[in-house]
Write a protein that holds these residues in place. Structure first.
Motif, PDB file in Angstrom:
ATOM      1  N   TRP A   1       0.846  -1.189   0.000  1.00 32.08           N
ATOM      2  CA  TRP A   1       0.000   0.000   0.000  1.00 32.08           C
ATOM      3  C   TRP A   1       0.877   1.234   0.000  1.00 32.08           C
ATOM      4  O   TRP A   1       1.863   1.327   0.727  1.00 32.08           O
ATOM      5  CB  TRP A   1      -0.904  -0.014   1.222  1.00 32.08           C
TER       6      TRP A   1
ATOM      7  N   ALA B   1      -0.669   4.578   0.030  1.00 35.79           N
ATOM      8  CA  ALA B   1      -1.303   5.703   0.743  1.00 35.79           C
ATOM      9  C   ALA B   1      -1.420   5.415   2.237  1.00 35.79           C
ATOM     10  O   ALA B   1      -2.505   5.526   2.817  1.00 35.79           O
ATOM     11  CB  ALA B   1      -2.684   5.963   0.129  1.00 35.79           C
ATOM     12  N   MET B   2      -0.325   5.039   2.855  1.00 35.87           N
ATOM     13  CA  MET B   2      -0.360   4.647   4.275  1.00 35.87           C
ATOM     14  C   MET B   2      -0.721   5.847   5.154  1.00 35.87           C
ATOM     15  O   MET B   2      -1.297   5.685   6.223  1.00 35.87           O
ATOM     16  CB  MET B   2       1.000   4.100   4.705  1.00 35.87           C
ATOM     17  N   GLN B   3      -0.359   7.063   4.686  1.00 36.49           N
ATOM     18  CA  GLN B   3      -0.562   8.222   5.545  1.00 36.49           C
ATOM     19  C   GLN B   3      -2.038   8.473   5.829  1.00 36.49           C
ATOM     20  O   GLN B   3      -2.369   9.184   6.766  1.00 36.49           O
ATOM     21  CB  GLN B   3       0.070   9.459   4.898  1.00 36.49           C
ATOM     22  N   PHE B   4      -2.937   7.888   4.993  1.00 36.51           N
ATOM     23  CA  PHE B   4      -4.362   8.143   5.190  1.00 36.51           C
ATOM     24  C   PHE B   4      -5.060   7.052   6.004  1.00 36.51           C
ATOM     25  O   PHE B   4      -6.255   7.136   6.269  1.00 36.51           O
ATOM     26  CB  PHE B   4      -5.074   8.276   3.833  1.00 36.51           C
ATOM     27  N   LEU B   5      -4.301   6.016   6.365  1.00 40.20           N
ATOM     28  CA  LEU B   5      -4.901   4.937   7.154  1.00 40.20           C
ATOM     29  C   LEU B   5      -4.893   5.345   8.623  1.00 40.20           C
ATOM     30  O   LEU B   5      -3.833   5.720   9.153  1.00 40.20           O
ATOM     31  CB  LEU B   5      -4.144   3.618   6.962  1.00 40.20           C
ATOM     32  N   ASN B   6      -6.037   5.255   9.235  1.00 43.06           N
ATOM     33  CA  ASN B   6      -6.172   5.643  10.641  1.00 43.06           C
ATOM     34  C   ASN B   6      -5.588   4.557  11.537  1.00 43.06           C
ATOM     35  O   ASN B   6      -6.174   3.483  11.703  1.00 43.06           O
ATOM     36  CB  ASN B   6      -7.658   5.859  10.956  1.00 43.06           C
ATOM     37  N   ARG B   7      -4.439   4.887  12.057  1.00 45.09           N
ATOM     38  CA  ARG B   7      -3.766   3.871  12.861  1.00 45.09           C
ATOM     39  C   ARG B   7      -4.450   3.639  14.197  1.00 45.09           C
ATOM     40  O   ARG B   7      -4.120   2.707  14.918  1.00 45.09           O
ATOM     41  CB  ARG B   7      -2.300   4.235  13.058  1.00 45.09           C
TER      42      ARG B   7
ATOM     43  N   VAL C   1      -7.325   2.684  14.326  1.00 40.22           N
ATOM     44  CA  VAL C   1      -8.228   1.554  14.087  1.00 40.22           C
ATOM     45  C   VAL C   1      -7.447   0.249  13.971  1.00 40.22           C
ATOM     46  O   VAL C   1      -7.952  -0.796  13.673  1.00 40.22           O
ATOM     47  CB  VAL C   1      -9.070   1.791  12.802  1.00 40.22           C
ATOM     48  N   ARG C   2      -6.168   0.365  14.191  1.00 33.62           N
ATOM     49  CA  ARG C   2      -5.331  -0.834  14.097  1.00 33.62           C
ATOM     50  C   ARG C   2      -5.860  -1.902  15.034  1.00 33.62           C
ATOM     51  O   ARG C   2      -6.288  -1.616  16.155  1.00 33.62           O
ATOM     52  CB  ARG C   2      -3.918  -0.436  14.495  1.00 33.62           C
ATOM     53  N   VAL C   3      -5.876  -3.124  14.537  1.00 32.45           N
ATOM     54  CA  VAL C   3      -6.260  -4.257  15.377  1.00 32.45           C
ATOM     55  C   VAL C   3      -5.151  -5.270  15.264  1.00 32.45           C
ATOM     56  O   VAL C   3      -4.749  -5.630  14.167  1.00 32.45           O
ATOM     57  CB  VAL C   3      -7.591  -4.899  14.889  1.00 32.45           C
TER      58      VAL C   3
ATOM     59  N   ARG D   1     -17.052   0.697  17.938  1.00 28.80           N
ATOM     60  CA  ARG D   1     -15.753   1.264  18.350  1.00 28.80           C
ATOM     61  C   ARG D   1     -15.052   1.961  17.206  1.00 28.80           C
ATOM     62  O   ARG D   1     -14.181   2.770  17.391  1.00 28.80           O
ATOM     63  CB  ARG D   1     -14.846   0.152  18.851  1.00 28.80           C
ATOM     64  N   GLY D   2     -15.457   1.769  15.905  1.00 31.84           N
ATOM     65  CA  GLY D   2     -14.833   2.423  14.765  1.00 31.84           C
ATOM     66  C   GLY D   2     -15.286   3.862  14.633  1.00 31.84           C
ATOM     67  O   GLY D   2     -16.185   4.301  15.342  1.00 31.84           O
ATOM     68  N   PRO D   3     -14.763   4.654  13.648  1.00 29.38           N
ATOM     69  CA  PRO D   3     -15.176   6.046  13.436  1.00 29.38           C
ATOM     70  C   PRO D   3     -16.623   6.094  13.002  1.00 29.38           C
ATOM     71  O   PRO D   3     -17.135   5.143  12.428  1.00 29.38           O
ATOM     72  CB  PRO D   3     -14.247   6.558  12.334  1.00 29.38           C
ATOM     73  N   SER D   4     -17.257   7.294  13.276  1.00 30.48           N
ATOM     74  CA  SER D   4     -18.663   7.431  12.936  1.00 30.48           C
ATOM     75  C   SER D   4     -18.803   7.486  11.434  1.00 30.48           C
ATOM     76  O   SER D   4     -17.897   7.901  10.700  1.00 30.48           O
ATOM     77  CB  SER D   4     -19.219   8.701  13.573  1.00 30.48           C
TER      78      SER D   4
END
Lengths: 308, 719
Positions: free
Chosen positions: B34, B36-42, B44-46, B703-706
Motif C-alpha cells: 500500500w 497511501a499509508m498516511q491516510f490509514l487511521n492507525r 483503528v489498528r487491530v 468502536r470504529g469512526p462514525s
C-alpha cells in the motif's frame, strides 16, 4: 467522454501497454489529440522582454510599448523571448509508492506514458524536452533536447532506476530547480504522497524561479475507492510500519482524510498559480492530456489578462 | 437422546456447513502492499491476535446459536435421567374394553364406570399438547380420538361419548389395533393403557399369538394392563330355540330357553318370562341353577296369527341386563301345504306322506296338508299354494319346470329331492344341476353300491353337524340309529355352497345335502325315499328327519337369530325395482344399504348389526318389514374375572405392567414416565445466543469512526 473534448477518442492505458514501444505509445496519444485539432497551448509565455521593433500595421495594440511612445512619440512593439523558443522539463517521481498498481498498469508506468506523450507533443512543436527522475534523490537528469530520442531516454532512465522510498518532495524539487538554467515549462508527475506543506514548498521554489509548473497526480483506483473488505494487513511501500486492520471500520475515515488532502493540495496549487490535475491509472491518457491542455489554454488567457 | 424430527437435524446441519465455511473464511487476514499509508487511521489498528480472538468468539456464538435452533426444531427427546432440563412428555394410547361385560355392576358403579375413573387418573398426568389416542375395544374397535394434542376439555367431551357396547371383546385383534395407533405418534415416550375387566375366558389362557402381540406392543411402548374386575355373578339367557311344532296359525310351538348361571354361587327361583310381540304369554320358574350350570325351561308359544312373530325369553334382577334377553323370530303360516311329486310306482309318495303325517294324532288338518301326486301331474299344480315340495324318484323335469321350481325356492319355498332308479341323470344335471344358481346342491353321478361284503348296507355316521335336522337324531338310541342302512346311493359332486347334513359311516359320502337358494332351501337325498336302496323309511329316522326338514323349511329356521356384530342380509328373489334396501335398528335408526348382485342373487347387506334387538329389513322404504332377531354373544356373559395374581403371572415376561389399584397406577406412571423433551430449552437458549451475539457484534463495530458520506467512486477531481 471528456467534458472539454467530446470528440476525443480514448486510449486505454492497458491497451497502450501492449504496444510496447514508448514512442509509438506517445504518438498514438498525441495523434489522437491532434484529431481534435487544437493548438497545443504548451508553449511557454514569459515576461522576459527581448527587444523592440517598429510598429507595423496589424501588430496587436496591446503589444505597443507605451512608455517608449511617451518618450519618443513613436510606436514600438515589444517582443518576448518565450515566443522564440521553449523548454519543457518533465519531472517523474519514481519512488516506491509509485510502484503500486491494482491493475496491469501501475502509477509509475502510467507516469511514463504521460511523460512520453507530453514529450512527443512538445518535440513535435520543435521545442525541447528535459527529464528528471527522482525518489529520495534526483536519480537522473537530462537537460532539454529537441530530438525524439528523448522518449527512448525516458524509457531507459525509468528502467534502470530501482524504486526506493522517499521522505520528502521539496528537497528533490529544490535540487532540480538548481539544475534548470533557464525558465522552463515544468511538468511534475507524482502521486505526491507526502506532506502538503513540503510539496508546496518545492513547487513554490520552482514558481519563484520563474518556471511554469503543471502538476499531474496519478493515483490508483484502489487508492481512491478503498474497496477492501474484511481484515487486511497493509504493507507500506515507503517504509512505513505495516498496519493490520478491519477495513470496514477504516474506510470512511480513509476516504475523508484522502479527500481533505486532495482538496488542500488542489486549493494550494490554485493559489500558487500552479496547474493541478488528479487522475487515476485506468483513465485514458489522451483524456488526461486533453484536460491538461484545455486547462492550460484557459490559464494562458487569464494569465495574459492579468499581466496586461 | 433421540430426535423426533431427525430429517430437520440433517437439513439444519446441511444449511449450517456453508455458513460455517463463510464465517471461517471471513476471519482470515489478507495482505497487500500500500502506498497511501498516511491516510490509514492507525487508531483503528487491530492486532491480528485480537482480530482472531474477537472473530473467533463471534463465530462460536453464531455457530452455537445456529446449532441450538436446529436442535430445538429437530425436537430432541430422551428417556431416563439427564442433567439437561426438559419437560416430562409422553404420547398416550388409552384403550378401554367396551364389551357388554363392562356394563356389569350397579348404577354408576359398573366396570366401565371404574374404567373411566382410571382414565381420569391417567389424563390427569398428561401435559397439554401431548399426543393422545382414545379407543373403545370390542368386536369392532372404535377410535374416539386419534393422535390429538391433549386438551382437557376436548378429551373430556370425547370420553363422555364412550359407552358400553353390546359386542363381545375380540382380544386377539387388540395388539394389532394398538400397534397401529401407537406407531402414528411422535413423542419422547409412548404409553399404552389397556383398561379391561380381565375376563377369565380371555385372559386365563392367552393364545401364543396374543402373547406375541402384547410382547411386540411392550417393545414399542410402555404397556400397562389396568384391570377393573367385578363381581362374577351373572345370569344369562343363552339360547332360545324351537324344539317342536310347525309354525302354523292356530298351533302351539314348544320353545326351549336355556338359562346359565355364570356366577360362583347357586341362584334360586329364577323367573323366565316369554313374550310374543311384547305380550307376556308364558313364564316359568327355575328352582335352582348351580354355579356354572345351565338349566332349560320349555316355553309354549301359541300362534294365533300368521306372519312374523317376535318371541323373547327374559330373566330379570341381574347386574348385567344386556344378556338377560334372548330373541327369536317365528314365521307363522296360515297353513302348511306339502306336495310330494312321486316318480316311482307310488311307494315313495306313500312313504313320504306317512312320514310327514307321523304324529300323535296321525291325521291331516285343513292347516296341514300333505299330498302326493304322480310326477306327470306336476305341471298342473299351483306352486304358490305349496310350502314344501318333495320330489321322489322323478325321472326328469323340463326347462320350464326347472325355472318354475327355482323361482318357487327363491321366493321362500322348500324343496326336498330324492334319488331313484328312474332318475335321468343327464336331464337333471343339465336342467337343475348346472351353472350358478342351480336348483340342486350337487351334480348327480352314477349309482354306486354301498353295501359291505356281507351285503348289508352302511349306516349313518353318528358324528353329525350341529343342524336342526339332526337334533332329534341325537336323542335316538344307538341301536335304533344304526338300524338305518344304505345299500345304494348316487355319487354326487357337491357345490361349494352346499352343506352335508348326513353322511355314511366310514366313507363319509353324503346322504343328505342342503343349500340355500334365494330365500328358500333345498335338501337333496342321494338315496331313495322308498326302500329300493335303503331301509330308512322302515326306521324312526325317516319320519324324524322328514318332519324336521319340514319344520326347518316351513319355520324358516335358517333365518335364525344373529349375534351383535354379524352382518344382516336381505335376499331378493328377482332383481328388485328399488336400488336400496332399508334396515331399521332396535333404537329406531334407519340405515339404507344398496342392493348388489352376488353369485346370481340380489342381496342387500348390512355389514354389522351394532345393537341387540329386533331389526326390520325392508326391500324398500314403503315395503313391509321382515323382522330379524339379534342377540348378544353368550360367551361374553361369562363375566368372571381372572384374579390379579394370575393375570400378572400370565403376562410375566411380556413387558406389560399390571396396575391393579389407583395408587399402583399413579406410581407406575410416575416411575416410568422418564421421557423428556427439551425443545423449548434449546429454542430459548438459541434465541438468547443470537441476541447476545448481535449485541456483542454491534458493540465491537461501534468502536470504529462514525459514518460519513462516502465519496468513494467519483471522477478524478481537477483544480
Amino acid at each position: 467522454m471528456s467534458v472539454y473534448l467530446p470528440e476525443t477518442q480514448y486510449l486505454d492505458p492497458e491497451v497502450l501497454q501492449k504496444l510496447g514501444d514508448l514512442e509509438l505509445v506517445a504518438r498514438e496519444v498525441v495523434e489522437g489529440l491532434r484529431v481534435g485539432s487544437h493548438r497545443s497551448p504548451l508553449r511557454g509565455f514569459s515576461t522576459e522582454f527581448a527587444h523592440h521593433r517598429q510598429y507595423a500595421p496589424g501588430d496587436p495594440i496591446r503589444s505597443i510599448d507605451w512608455r517608449v511612445f511617451g518618450r519618443t512619440e513613436r510606436y514600438y512593439t515589444k517582443l518576448y523571448e518565450a515566443e522564440t523558443n521553449f523548454d519543457c522539463h518533465i519531472l517523474i517521481d519514481s519512488s516506491a509508492s509509485m510502484s503500486y498498481g491494482s491493475g496491469k498498469v501501475n502509477k509509475l508506468e502510467y507516469a511514463k506514458f504521460l511523460a512520453a506523450s507530453i514529450a512527443y507533443l512538445v518535440l513535435k512543436q520543435r521545442d525541447s524536452v528535459g527529464l528528471s527522475v527522482f525518489d529520495s534523490e534526483v536519480r537522473a537528469y537530462m537537460p532539454p533536447r529537441s530530438s525524439m530520442g528523448v522518449i527512448l531516454e525516458i524509457d531507459r532512465m525509468l528502467r534502470v532506476t530501482k524504486p526506493v522510498p522517499k521522505t520528502t518532495v521539496a528537497k528533490q524539487l529544490h535540487d532540480i530547480a538548481l539544475l534548470m538554467k533557464r525558465r522552463s515549462f515544468v511538468v511534475l508527475i507524482s502521486d505526491l504522497f507526502s506532506d502538503v506543506d513540503d510539496i508546496m514548498a518545492g513547487l513554490d521554489h520552482l514558481k519563484f524561479d520563474g518556471h511554469n509548473v503543471v502538476v499531474i497526480q496519478p493515483l490508483d483506483p484502489y487508492e481512491l475507492e478503498f474497496p477492501f473488505k474484511g481484515t487486511w494487513r497493509f504493507e507500506g511501500l515507503e517504509g512505513e510500519e505495516p498496519l493490520t486492520t478491519q477495513t470496514d471500520r477504516m474506510r470512511e475515515s480513509y476516504l475523508a482524510d484522502l479527500q481533505k488532502y486532495l482538496d488542500d493540495l488542489s486549493s494550494r496549487c490554485v493559489g500558487s498559480h500552479i496547474d493541478y490535475t488528479m487522475t487515476h491509472t485506468k483513465r485514458p491518457l489522451d483524456a488526461v492530456l486533453s484536460e491538461v491542455i484545455l486547462q492550460r489554454q484557459n490559464l494562458s488567457g487569464s494569465s495574459v489578462a492579468a499581466r496586461s | 437422546m433421540t430426535f423426533l424430527n431427525p430429517l430437520l437435524l440433517i437439513a439444519g446441519l446441511g444449511i449450517g456447513l456453508p455458513i460455517l465455511a463463510h464465517l471461517f473464511t471471513r476471519f482470515q487476514v489478507q495482505h497487500t502492499d500500500w502506498a497511501a499509508m498516511q491516510f490509514l487511521n492507525r487508531n483503528v489498528r487491530v492486532r491480528s491476535r485480537q482480530i482472531k480472538l474477537r472473530d473467533l468468539l463471534l463465530l462460536i456464538l453464531r455457530c452455537v446459536a445456529l446449532l441450538l435452533l436446529v436442535l430445538a426444531l429437530s425436537r430432541p427427546a430422551w428417556t431416563g435421567d439427564s442433567w439437561l432440563p426438559g419437560e416430562r412428555r409422553a404420547g398416550v394410547v388409552i384403550a378401554i374394553d367396551s364389551s357388554f361385560s363392562m356394563g356389569h355392576g350397579g348404577e354408576g358403579s359398573t366396570r366401565f364406570d371404574e374404567a373411566l375413573k382410571r382414565v381420569e387418573l391417567i389424563s390427569g398426568k398428561m401435559v397439554p399438547g401431548d399426543p393422545v389416542t382414545l379407543v373403545l375395544l370390542g368386536d369392532d374397535h372404535r377410535v374416539l380420538l386419534r393422535n390429538m394434542a391433549y386438551d382437557r376439555e376436548r378429551f373430556a367431551e370425547a370420553l363422555q361419548s364412550g359407552k358400553v357396547s353390546p359386542e363381545s371383546l375380540d382380544l386377539g385383534s387388540v395388539p394389532k389395533e394398538l400397534a397401529e395407533l401407537v406407531t402414528d405418534m411422535e413423542a419422547p415416550q409412548k404409553e399404552i393403557y389397556l383398561i379391561t375387566d380381565g375376563q377369565s375366558r380371555d385372559w386365563k389362557q392367552p393364545s401364543a399369538q396374543l402373547r406375541e402381540g402384547l410382547a411386540a406392543l411392550a417393545a414399542e411402548a410402555e404397556l400397562f394392563v389396568v384391570p377393573v374386575p367385578g363381581d362374577p355373578t351373572n345370569l344369562a339367557v343363552t339360547d332360545l330355540e324351537l324344539v317342536s311344532g310347525v309354525l302354523r296359525k292356530g298351533t302351539t310351538a314348544r320353545y326351549r330357553a336355556t338359562v346359565r348361571n355364570f356366577g360362583v354361587a347357586p341362584v334360586s327361583n329364577i323367573m323366565v318370562q316369554c313374550r310374543v310381540d311384547d305380550a307376556q304369554i308364558d313364564s316359568k320358574v327355575i328352582p335352582l341353577i348351580g354355579a356354572g350350570a345351565s338349566e332349560t325351561v320349555s316355553l309354549f308359544v301359541p300362534f294365533h296369527n300368521a306372519g312374523a312373530t317376535r318371541i323373547t325369553a327374559e330373566v330379570t334382577g341381574d347386574m348385567l341386563p344386556a344378556d338377560n334377553v334372548r330373541r327369536t323370530v317365528a314365521v307363522v303360516r296360515d297353513k302348511v301345504s306339502l306336495l310330494c311329486v312321486d316318480g316311482s310306482s307310488g311307494d315313495a309318495g306313500r312313504l313320504v306322506v306317512a312320514a310327514l303325517l307321523a304324529r300323535a294324532d296321525g291325521a291331516q288338518s285343513e292347516d296341514y296338508v300333505v299330498r302326493a301326486v304322480p310326477w306327470l301331474s306336476f305341471p298342473a299344480e299351483k306352486l304358490e299354494e305349496v310350502d314344501v315340495i318333495v320330489f321322489a324318484d322323478v325321472p326328469e323335469i323340463t326347462e320350464e319346470q326347472a325355472a318354475q321350481l327355482t323361482r318357487f325356492v327363491r321366493k321362500g319355498g322348500g324343496l326336498v329331492w330324492f334319488a331313484g332308479d328312474g332318475v335321468k341323470v343327464g336331464a337333471w344335471n343339465e336342467r337343475a344341476s348346472s351353472g350358478e344358481g342351480a336348483l340342486l346342491p350337487a351334480r348327480i353321478g352314477r349309482v354306486v353300491d354301498t353295501s359291505d361284503a356281507l351285503g348289508a348296507g352302511k349306516p349313518l355316521d353318528p358324528e353329525m353337524p350341529d343342524h336342526h335336522v339332526c337334533l332329534p337324531l341325537l336323542s335316538l338310541p344307538e341301536d335304533l340309529f344304526n338300524e338305518t342302512r344304505f345299500l345304494r346311493q348316487i355319487e354326487v359332486e357337491p357345490r361349494a355352497s352346499s352343506f352335508s347334513v348326513l353322511q355314511l359311516a366310514g366313507s363319509g359320502a353324503p346322504i343328505l345335502l342342503e343349500q340355500s337358494l334365494g330365500r328358500g332351501h333345498v335338501f337333496m337325498f342321494t338315496t331313495t325315499a322308498e326302500t329300493a336302496w335303503n331301509n330308512m323309511a322302515l326306521t324312526p329316522v325317516f319320519p324324524m328327519v322328514m318332519q324336521q326338514i319340514v319344520t326347518y323349511l316351513a319355520g324358516r329356521k335358517f333365518e335364525g337369530p344373529r349375534t351383535v356384530g354379524d352382518s344382516l342380509t336381505l335376499t331378493y328373489v328377482e332383481q328388485p325395482d328399488a336400488s336400496d334396501a332399508v334396515f331399521d335398528t332396535p333404537t329406531g335408526e334407519t340405515i339404507t344399504v344398496p342392493v348388489r348382485e352376488h353369485q346370481g342373487q340380489y342381496v342387500a347387506l348390512l355389514e354389522t348389526a351394532p345393537e341387540a334387538g329386533f331389526y326390520e329389513a325392508r326391500v324398500s322404504v314403503q315395503a313391509a318389514g321382515i323382522p330379524i332377531a339379534v342377540n348378544v354373544d353368550p360367551r361374553e356373559s361369562d363375566v368372571a374375572c381372572l384374579p390379579e395374581s394370575e393375570l400378572r403371572a400370565n403376562l410375566e415376561g411380556l413387558g406389560a405392567k399390571v396396575t391393579a389399584s389407583d395408587e399402583e397406577l399413579a406410581a407406575a406412571i410416575e416411575s416410568t414416565r422418564t421421557g423428556r423433551s427439551a425443545w423449548r430449552f434449546f429454542m430459548i437458549a438459541g434465541l438468547a445466543f443470537l441476541i447476545f451475539e448481535s449485541l456483542f457484534a454491534d458493540r465491537l463495530l461501534r468502536r470504529g469512526p462514525s459514518r460519513q458520506d462516502n465519496p468513494a467512486t467519483r471522477e478524478p477531481q481537477n483544480a
